[in-house]
Design an enzyme around this catalytic site. Structure first.
Site, PDB file in Angstrom:
ATOM      1  N   ASP A  36     -10.559  -1.964   2.426  1.00 20.29           N
ATOM      2  CA  ASP A  36     -10.250  -2.896   0.808  1.00 20.29           C
ATOM      3  C   ASP A  36      -8.798  -3.188   1.975  1.00 20.29           C
ATOM      4  OD1 ASP A  36      -8.256  -2.962  -0.922  1.00 20.29           O
ATOM      5  OD2 ASP A  36      -7.110  -1.426  -0.147  1.00 20.29           O
ATOM      6  N   LYS A  89      -1.746   3.257  10.590  1.00 19.96           N
ATOM      7  CA  LYS A  89      -1.367   4.521  10.675  1.00 19.96           C
ATOM      8  C   LYS A  89      -2.144   4.695   9.872  1.00 19.96           C
ATOM      9  CE  LYS A  89       2.160   4.376   7.440  1.00 19.96           C
ATOM     10  NZ  LYS A  89       1.338   5.409   6.149  1.00 19.96           N
ATOM     11  N   GLU A 142       8.907   4.378  -3.934  1.00 18.79           N
ATOM     12  CA  GLU A 142       7.905   4.055  -4.813  1.00 18.79           C
ATOM     13  C   GLU A 142       8.456   4.217  -5.925  1.00 18.79           C
ATOM     14  OE1 GLU A 142       4.781   3.504  -2.293  1.00 18.79           O
ATOM     15  OE2 GLU A 142       5.073   5.411  -1.511  1.00 18.79           O
ATOM     16  N   ASP A 159     -23.049  -0.008  13.314  1.00 18.27           N
ATOM     17  CA  ASP A 159     -22.998   1.816  13.724  1.00 18.27           C
ATOM     18  C   ASP A 159     -21.570   2.258  14.503  1.00 18.27           C
ATOM     19  OD1 ASP A 159     -22.708   4.299  13.252  1.00 18.27           O
ATOM     20  OD2 ASP A 159     -24.804   4.846  13.320  1.00 18.27           O
ATOM     21  N   ASP A 210       2.594  -1.033  13.023  1.00 17.24           N
ATOM     22  CA  ASP A 210       3.566  -0.149  11.174  1.00 17.24           C
ATOM     23  C   ASP A 210       4.079  -0.809  10.932  1.00 17.24           C
ATOM     24  OD1 ASP A 210       6.159   0.735   9.544  1.00 17.24           O
ATOM     25  OD2 ASP A 210       6.306   2.283  11.222  1.00 17.24           O
ATOM     26  N   HIS A 211       3.607  -1.293   8.865  1.00 20.33           N
ATOM     27  CA  HIS A 211       3.814  -3.094   8.493  1.00 20.33           C
ATOM     28  C   HIS A 211       5.533  -3.300   7.936  1.00 20.33           C
ATOM     29  CE1 HIS A 211       3.705   0.217   5.177  1.00 20.33           C
ATOM     30  NE2 HIS A 211       4.403  -0.797   4.766  1.00 20.33           N
ATOM     31  N   HIS A 247       7.723   5.296   9.403  1.00 27.21           N
ATOM     32  CA  HIS A 247       8.378   4.202   8.729  1.00 27.21           C
ATOM     33  C   HIS A 247       9.828   4.480   9.181  1.00 27.21           C
ATOM     34  CE1 HIS A 247       4.680   2.464   7.573  1.00 27.21           C
ATOM     35  NE2 HIS A 247       4.932   3.360   6.066  1.00 27.21           N
ATOM     36  N   LYS A 294      10.948   0.390  -7.449  1.00 30.48           N
ATOM     37  CA  LYS A 294      10.450   0.758  -5.654  1.00 30.48           C
ATOM     38  C   LYS A 294      11.386   0.045  -5.366  1.00 30.48           C
ATOM     39  CE  LYS A 294       7.214  -2.466  -3.028  1.00 30.48           C
ATOM     40  NZ  LYS A 294       6.444  -0.941  -1.756  1.00 30.48           N
ATOM     41  N   ARG A 348     -20.853  -0.738   8.038  1.00 33.53           N
ATOM     42  CA  ARG A 348     -22.095   0.049   8.027  1.00 33.53           C
ATOM     43  C   ARG A 348     -22.602  -1.179   6.865  1.00 33.53           C
ATOM     44  NH1 ARG A 348     -23.002   4.784   9.807  1.00 33.53           N
ATOM     45  NH2 ARG A 348     -24.924   5.077   9.284  1.00 33.53           N
ATOM     46  N   SER A 373     -15.550  -4.741   5.692  1.00 37.36           N
ATOM     47  CA  SER A 373     -15.617  -5.208   4.576  1.00 37.36           C
ATOM     48  C   SER A 373     -14.540  -4.610   4.106  1.00 37.36           C
ATOM     49  CB  SER A 373     -17.200  -4.385   4.239  1.00 37.36           C
ATOM     50  OG  SER A 373     -17.318  -3.331   4.388  1.00 37.36           O
ATOM     51  N   GLY A 404     -14.693  -2.250  10.092  1.00 36.80           N
ATOM     52  CA  GLY A 404     -14.424  -2.208   8.752  1.00 36.80           C
ATOM     53  C   GLY A 404     -13.960  -3.417   8.547  1.00 36.80           C
TER      54      GLY A 404
END
Length: 479
Positions: free
Chosen positions: A17, A148, A216, A86, A177-178, A240, A343, A47, A15, A13
């Site tokens: 976000d 996660k 949030e 792939d 778990d950030h 979290h 937040k 891909r 490429s 992954g």
């Protein structure tokens, strides 16, 4: 003195976000600080039919808000290589194996491998199986990093774990778990162990209640499709919030190392008091945001990729209790929601009047601020602990993060490179949190809620406040 680390990172992954928004900036900061220097390489796979040069340009672009040192960013990007991939094609894994071996020699990485799953969870098992069958594991270390969600229920988590442990041992799996990478969460253990009066006060005799809030201000934004399968219960409570409960409720570990800390955290999750369906209705509240007062902000059901009649919750509040002696009768009130007024991530420890026995003012509240500022501070009755002139609670003088607070992903990346699982979630912990949350989910799936039930930019549904009022308590944070 910074010790340089050596490894080939294979990012499935590469490429996407997550990689560009979190991983590459974190790795770049480690490069700038010397943790990563000459002996590392990154293979991004996805891909898309990208070239190495194009991939490197996207990596540099991802750093535009991190630095303006074009030379350093360009040199950093030279460690990046791309392979169109792939996840179901065995030949692609063989090509990946050959490229990794070549980079081992080129960058002298000691045959160390970090496999980072920045892809949809449904592919985790497939990738792990091919890593095994095509012989990608090496005679260096092999570490698998997973984002996660780790399953959608106890049963699905068991299936996923079974598929991974055919290739990787538990000691090689790093479940990310950030929140466990955030400064204040990482400092909790040190703070507790080095403030003996405060640690002694963390007991049912002195604590009226604990409150954990992860709020949030944003809505689901472009994650409507994901949220329709998750909701706040799975997205925030099961992982979290449960991990924060583990950090604040655990007994004193024998040592400040991974094995000892996980041993006492494991006991916390094993002692979560089981819920009946009736207790779910009594102790848990769900909500979904509507428009704001101006009508400018969309209701959840109007968001992209969201069912117009969706029953998915964007808010959860609940009362968690434990069956061990230390926390007998103490409610842990938890709360998380989207489109709240601000937040804020915080832990509020509310003491009763008996705490005066320990030299602490009766009914004192100690607050650990986790966000919005990384690092934040400790408050005593709403005032910074230093200004409040309280000596029973303070940061340890030798706090190794205090002057050099790293972003969560940077901190966790160092742990992965060091082979330290102290800030990651182990499987036996996950089993118990999934069992607990599944009862809530199953009860809610049998009912049709009256949604939306709170306005955007408000504190949540009225029932969340009423939940505490039944016990004679109130939320400390009311925005």
């Amino acid at each position: 003195m910074t010790t340089e680390k050596s490894a080939v990172f294979i990012i499935f992954g590469g490429s996407g976000d997550l990689a560009h928004r979190k991983l590459y900036p974190a790795m770049y900061n480690l490069y700038k600080s010397g943790v990563l220097k000459d002996h590392f390489a990154v293979i991004g796979t996805a891909r898309r039919p990208w070239s190495d040069d194009y991939y490197r340009s996207t990596v540099v672009d991802s750093l535009e808000d991190v630095d303006d040192d074009e030379k350093a960013m360009t040199e950093f990007s030279k460690h990046f290589f791309y392979q169109s991939h792939d996840v179901t094609d065995s030949d692609h894994y063989i090509a990946l194996k050959n490229l990794a071996a070549k980079l081992d020699d080129q960058f002298d990485t000691g045959h160390n491998r970090i496999y980072y799953m920045a892809i949809a969870p449904r592919f985790f098992g497939t990738v792990a199986e091919h890593i095994n069958s095509e012989g990608l594991k090496t005679d260096g270390y092999n570490r698998l990093v997973i984002e996660k969600p780790f399953g959608r229920s106890f049963d699905s988590a068991c299936d996923l774990n079974s598929s991974l442990t055919k290739t990787f041992s538990e000691s090689e799996i790093y479940r990310m778990d950030h929140y466990l990478g955030k400064f204040m969460v990482q400092q909790l253990t040190d703070i507790r162990m080095k403030n003996k009066t405060f640690e002694k006060a963390l007991d049912h005799k002195y604590v009226s209640n604990m409150q954990i809030t992860l709020s949030e201000s944003l809505g689901v934004e472009d994650r409507g499709g994901y949220y329709e399968t998750a909701g706040v219960l799975r997205d925030m409570i099961q992982n979290h919030i449960m991990q924060i409960i583990g950090a604040v409720a655990m007994d004193e570990p024998a040592k400040l190392d991974s094995d000892s800390i996980h041993e006492v955290k494991r006991a916390v999750f094993a002692n979560l008091k089981d819920l009946t369906p009736e207790e779910v209705d009594q102790n848990f509240v769900r909500g979904q945001y509507g428009e704001d007062a101006t009508g400018k902000l969309k209701a959840y059901r109007e968001e992209d990729n969201v069912d117009a009649n969706s029953n998915i919750e964007t808010f959860v509040a609940g009362k968690v209790t434990m069956s061990n002696e230390r926390w007998d009768g103490v409610p842990f009130y938890v709360r998380s929601g989207k489109r709240m007024p601000a937040k804020s991530s915080r832990i509020d420890v509310v003491f009763n009047d008996k705490v005066e026995e320990l030299g602490i003012k009766p009914n004192t509240t100690v607050t650990f601020l986790i966000e919005p500022e990384n690092g934040s501070s400790i408050l005593v009755n709403g005032i910074d602990y230093q200004s409040a002139n309280q000596d029973f609670i303070k940061f340890p003088e030798d706090s190794h993060y205090f002057d050099n607070e790293r972003e969560a992903y940077e901190s966790l990346m160092i742990d992965i490179l060091d082979g330290d699982q102290i800030h990651f979630t182990l499987w036996d912990e996950l089993q118990n949190t999934w069992k607990y949350v599944d009862v809530i989910r199953q009860q809610w799936d049998n009912e049709t809620p009256d949604f939306p039930n709170y306005m955007s930019k408000t504190i949540g549904p009225d029932a969340a406040s009423e939940l505490l009022e039944k016990d004679g308590n109130t939320w400390v944070w009311d925005a």
